[in-house]
Design a protein around this motif. Structure first.
Motif, PDB file in Angstrom:
ATOM      1  N   ILE A 179       4.573   2.616   0.807  1.00 48.22           N
ATOM      2  CA  ILE A 179       4.629   3.975   0.231  1.00 48.22           C
ATOM      3  C   ILE A 179       5.880   4.615   0.607  1.00 48.22           C
ATOM      4  N   ALA A 180       6.534   4.279   1.968  1.00 42.36           N
ATOM      5  CA  ALA A 180       7.941   4.784   2.535  1.00 42.36           C
ATOM      6  C   ALA A 180       8.709   4.353   1.341  1.00 42.36           C
ATOM      7  N   TRP A 181       8.753   3.205   0.875  1.00 42.76           N
ATOM      8  CA  TRP A 181       9.819   2.629  -0.049  1.00 42.76           C
ATOM      9  C   TRP A 181       9.865   3.404  -1.513  1.00 42.76           C
ATOM     10  N   VAL A 182       8.566   3.578  -1.807  1.00 45.53           N
ATOM     11  CA  VAL A 182       8.404   4.290  -3.032  1.00 45.53           C
ATOM     12  C   VAL A 182       8.973   5.717  -3.015  1.00 45.53           C
ATOM     13  N   LEU A 183       8.494   6.339  -1.902  1.00 43.67           N
ATOM     14  CA  LEU A 183       8.950   7.772  -1.594  1.00 43.67           C
ATOM     15  C   LEU A 183      10.505   7.795  -1.501  1.00 43.67           C
ATOM     16  N   ASN A 184      11.214   6.864  -1.323  1.00 43.74           N
ATOM     17  CA  ASN A 184      12.649   6.749  -1.085  1.00 43.74           C
ATOM     18  C   ASN A 184      13.362   7.025  -2.364  1.00 43.74           C
ATOM     19  N   LEU A 185      12.305   6.563  -3.705  1.00 46.94           N
ATOM     20  CA  LEU A 185      12.852   6.716  -4.996  1.00 46.94           C
ATOM     21  C   LEU A 185      12.564   7.923  -5.487  1.00 46.94           C
ATOM     22  N   THR A 186      11.925   9.120  -4.845  1.00 51.11           N
ATOM     23  CA  THR A 186      11.487  10.286  -5.474  1.00 51.11           C
ATOM     24  C   THR A 186      12.346  11.514  -4.896  1.00 51.11           C
ATOM     25  N   PRO A 187      12.113  12.689  -5.412  1.00 52.09           N
ATOM     26  CA  PRO A 187      12.605  13.774  -4.590  1.00 52.09           C
ATOM     27  C   PRO A 187      12.094  14.094  -3.332  1.00 52.09           C
ATOM     28  N   ILE A 188      11.087  13.776  -3.022  1.00 48.47           N
ATOM     29  CA  ILE A 188      10.405  14.064  -1.655  1.00 48.47           C
ATOM     30  C   ILE A 188      10.585  12.957  -0.640  1.00 48.47           C
ATOM     31  N   SER A 189      11.786  12.376  -0.862  1.00 47.39           N
ATOM     32  CA  SER A 189      12.067  11.395   0.048  1.00 47.39           C
ATOM     33  C   SER A 189      12.303  11.726   1.513  1.00 47.39           C
ATOM     34  N   GLY A 190      12.264  13.048   1.829  1.00 48.60           N
ATOM     35  CA  GLY A 190      12.235  13.549   2.983  1.00 48.60           C
ATOM     36  C   GLY A 190      11.345  13.243   3.916  1.00 48.60           C
ATOM     37  N   ILE A 191      10.290  13.268   3.420  1.00 52.67           N
ATOM     38  CA  ILE A 191       9.020  12.959   4.334  1.00 52.67           C
ATOM     39  C   ILE A 191       8.876  11.218   4.658  1.00 52.67           C
ATOM     40  N   THR A 192       9.894  10.607   4.341  1.00 51.29           N
ATOM     41  CA  THR A 192       9.690   9.133   4.699  1.00 51.29           C
ATOM     42  C   THR A 192       9.824   8.605   6.215  1.00 51.29           C
ATOM     43  N   PRO A 193      10.853   9.609   6.808  1.00 49.18           N
ATOM     44  CA  PRO A 193      10.726   9.356   8.151  1.00 49.18           C
ATOM     45  C   PRO A 193       9.553   9.605   9.026  1.00 49.18           C
ATOM     46  N   TYR A 194       8.539  10.369   8.351  1.00 49.22           N
ATOM     47  CA  TYR A 194       7.488  10.438   9.172  1.00 49.22           C
ATOM     48  C   TYR A 194       6.291   9.579   8.889  1.00 49.22           C
ATOM     49  N   ILE A 195       6.635   8.596   8.022  1.00 49.46           N
ATOM     50  CA  ILE A 195       5.705   7.567   7.613  1.00 49.46           C
ATOM     51  C   ILE A 195       5.269   6.741   8.907  1.00 49.46           C
ATOM     52  N   ASP A 196       6.301   6.230   9.360  1.00 47.23           N
ATOM     53  CA  ASP A 196       6.160   5.246  10.720  1.00 47.23           C
ATOM     54  C   ASP A 196       5.290   5.706  11.773  1.00 47.23           C
ATOM     55  N   PRO A 197       5.612   7.023  12.277  1.00 45.98           N
ATOM     56  CA  PRO A 197       4.630   7.626  13.459  1.00 45.98           C
ATOM     57  C   PRO A 197       3.322   7.883  12.947  1.00 45.98           C
ATOM     58  N   ILE A 198       3.182   8.419  11.671  1.00 49.01           N
ATOM     59  CA  ILE A 198       1.864   8.665  11.076  1.00 49.01           C
ATOM     60  C   ILE A 198       1.002   7.377  11.053  1.00 49.01           C
ATOM     61  N   LEU A 199       1.628   6.448  10.456  1.00 50.65           N
ATOM     62  CA  LEU A 199       0.971   5.176  10.356  1.00 50.65           C
ATOM     63  C   LEU A 199       0.410   4.818  11.764  1.00 50.65           C
ATOM     64  N   ALA A 200       1.258   4.787  12.982  1.00 56.19           N
ATOM     65  CA  ALA A 200       1.086   4.157  13.901  1.00 56.19           C
ATOM     66  C   ALA A 200      -0.445   5.205  14.582  1.00 56.19           C
ATOM     67  N   VAL A 201      -0.150   6.202  14.546  1.00 64.56           N
ATOM     68  CA  VAL A 201      -1.414   7.099  14.976  1.00 64.56           C
ATOM     69  C   VAL A 201      -2.791   6.727  14.230  1.00 64.56           C
ATOM     70  N   ILE A 202      -2.551   6.690  12.965  1.00 60.53           N
ATOM     71  CA  ILE A 202      -3.876   6.401  11.840  1.00 60.53           C
ATOM     72  C   ILE A 202      -4.381   5.145  12.455  1.00 60.53           C
ATOM     73  N   LEU A 203      -3.634   4.030  12.561  1.00 61.57           N
ATOM     74  CA  LEU A 203      -4.068   2.596  13.170  1.00 61.57           C
ATOM     75  C   LEU A 203      -4.714   2.794  14.227  1.00 61.57           C
ATOM     76  N   MET A 204      -4.266   3.550  15.136  1.00 62.50           N
ATOM     77  CA  MET A 204      -4.632   3.527  16.629  1.00 62.50           C
ATOM     78  C   MET A 204      -6.008   4.184  16.788  1.00 62.50           C
ATOM     79  N   LEU A 205      -6.133   5.132  15.937  1.00 60.30           N
ATOM     80  CA  LEU A 205      -7.229   6.029  15.764  1.00 60.30           C
ATOM     81  C   LEU A 205      -8.616   5.062  15.231  1.00 60.30           C
ATOM     82  N   ILE A 206      -8.204   4.298  14.293  1.00 60.02           N
ATOM     83  CA  ILE A 206      -9.265   3.313  14.125  1.00 60.02           C
ATOM     84  C   ILE A 206      -9.576   2.200  14.712  1.00 60.02           C
ATOM     85  N   PHE A 207      -8.494   1.917  15.296  1.00 59.04           N
ATOM     86  CA  PHE A 207      -8.771   0.476  16.360  1.00 59.04           C
ATOM     87  C   PHE A 207      -9.556   0.519  17.474  1.00 59.04           C
ATOM     88  N   ALA A 208      -9.242   2.256  18.013  1.00 60.93           N
ATOM     89  CA  ALA A 208      -9.864   2.727  19.511  1.00 60.93           C
ATOM     90  C   ALA A 208     -11.298   2.319  19.339  1.00 60.93           C
TER      91      ALA A 208
END
Length: 320
Positions: A179-208
């Motif tokens: 998703i981050a790679w696709v976003l880098n090709l769009t005008p909203i590429s500014g939200i790409t840096p947030y993908i990594d921490p958001i992804l970590a939070v979602i995975l941990m909440l599910i796995f908990a």
């Protein structure tokens, strides 16, 4: 009191558990180092967290191995009822550790979100690691799951939960960074840096949910509560089949589970004219149970008692 699994069968089960945990230690350390180094190279919070959590789990994996070896050493005089209680006892800190890892990763990821996200991550390299992680962890998970069918002890199941977690992390890495790679090709590429921490939070909440469930099951086993419906139904079915043809006025069945050992206690209330009044018939009935239960994938601690008064089926005696 009788353990209906032969010494040869017990040795085979314990050898399988030791083999699984030994292999697990080697794989955990290898995968942890790969993930940690990769996470540093591609500047990924999620991948580094995966490496750190696995590397930190290595000491627990080694402890689990020593626990199983300790349980396998017989000492009927000092431990007349076996040492299987150690399995759920050690399983509790294992699951607490996994839950603590989830909390730490969530806290770090939230802090990164408020700091503006991760601007240094190499998205393409992270995706490639994610693909490798999924393939590697699925293979390990399937391998241990196939072995666990013959020995579903709490320590083995905790190990499988950990590898299931790693599979989920790998899938999350592939999806999130794609998703981050696709976003880098769009005008909203500014939200790409947030993908990594958001992804970590979602995975941990599910796995908990997995370690929380694991701790609950370990607590149930420490209290010797009834086994799962699948185990209880399998045992009850065999008991009902064997009971046909025997004359008794009442029966009390108690089932409990500790580690890989299922406690089966059957109290028969018999009358004077019953064939079960004979010691020979009683021993023959015990032998039939032992033979039937030997087909199950658990150690069975079998206790078959006979009485003419149902009050003796209550094993907690009143004072006086």
């Amino acid at each position: 009191m009788q353990d209906s699994v032969t010494k040869k069968e017990k040795s085979a089960t314990e050898a399988l558990t030791q083999k699984m945990l030994t292999i697990n230690v080697a794989i955990v350390i290898t995968y942890a180092l790969i993930a940690l180094v990769t996470g540093i190279l591609v500047s990924s919070q999620t991948i580094m967290a995966e490496g750190i959590s696995n590397l930190s789990a290595a000491p627990l994996a080694i402890v689990n191995l020593f626990v199983i070896k300790f349980i396998s050493k017989r000492n009927s005089k000092k431990y007349p009822f076996g040492k299987e209680t150690l399995e759920p006892f050690v399983g509790i800190p294992n699951n607490i550790f996994l839950l603590a890892v989830c909390v730490v990763i969530i806290v770090n990821s939230v802090q990164m979100l408020f700091a503006g996200g991760n601007h240094e991550i190499q998205v393409t390299s992270s995706i490639l690691f994610g693909v490798f992680s999924v393939i590697f962890n699925v293979c390990v998970y399937r391998y241990f799951s196939s072995l666990a069918k013959k020995n579903p002890s709490p320590l083995v199941m905790a190990t499988i939960i950990a590898w299931k977690f790693s599979v989920m992390v790998g899938v999350g890495i592939v999806l999130g960074f794609s998703i981050a790679w696709v976003l880098n090709l769009t005008p909203i590429s500014g939200i790409t840096p947030y993908i990594d921490p958001i992804l970590a939070v979602i995975l941990m909440l599910i796995f908990a949910l997995s370690p929380i469930t694991g701790m609950r099951e370990c607590m149930r086993e420490l209290m010797q509560t009834s086994p799962s419906d699948d185990i209880a139904n399998a045992i009850t079915e065999k008991i009902e089949q064997i009971n046909n043809g025997y004359d008794f006025s009442d029966k009390v069945l108690r089932l409990g589970k500790v580690g890989n050992k299922v406690i089966v206690e059957i109290d028969y209330v018999i009358k004077g004219g019953s064939q079960l009044a004979s010691l020979t018939e009683q021993d023959q009935l015990r032998s039939r149970f032992a033979q039937a239960f030997s087909e199950l994938d658990y150690k069975i601690w079998l206790n078959v008692c006979f009485t003419s008064n149902i009050k003796w089926t209550e094993h907690i005696l009143d004072k006086g």
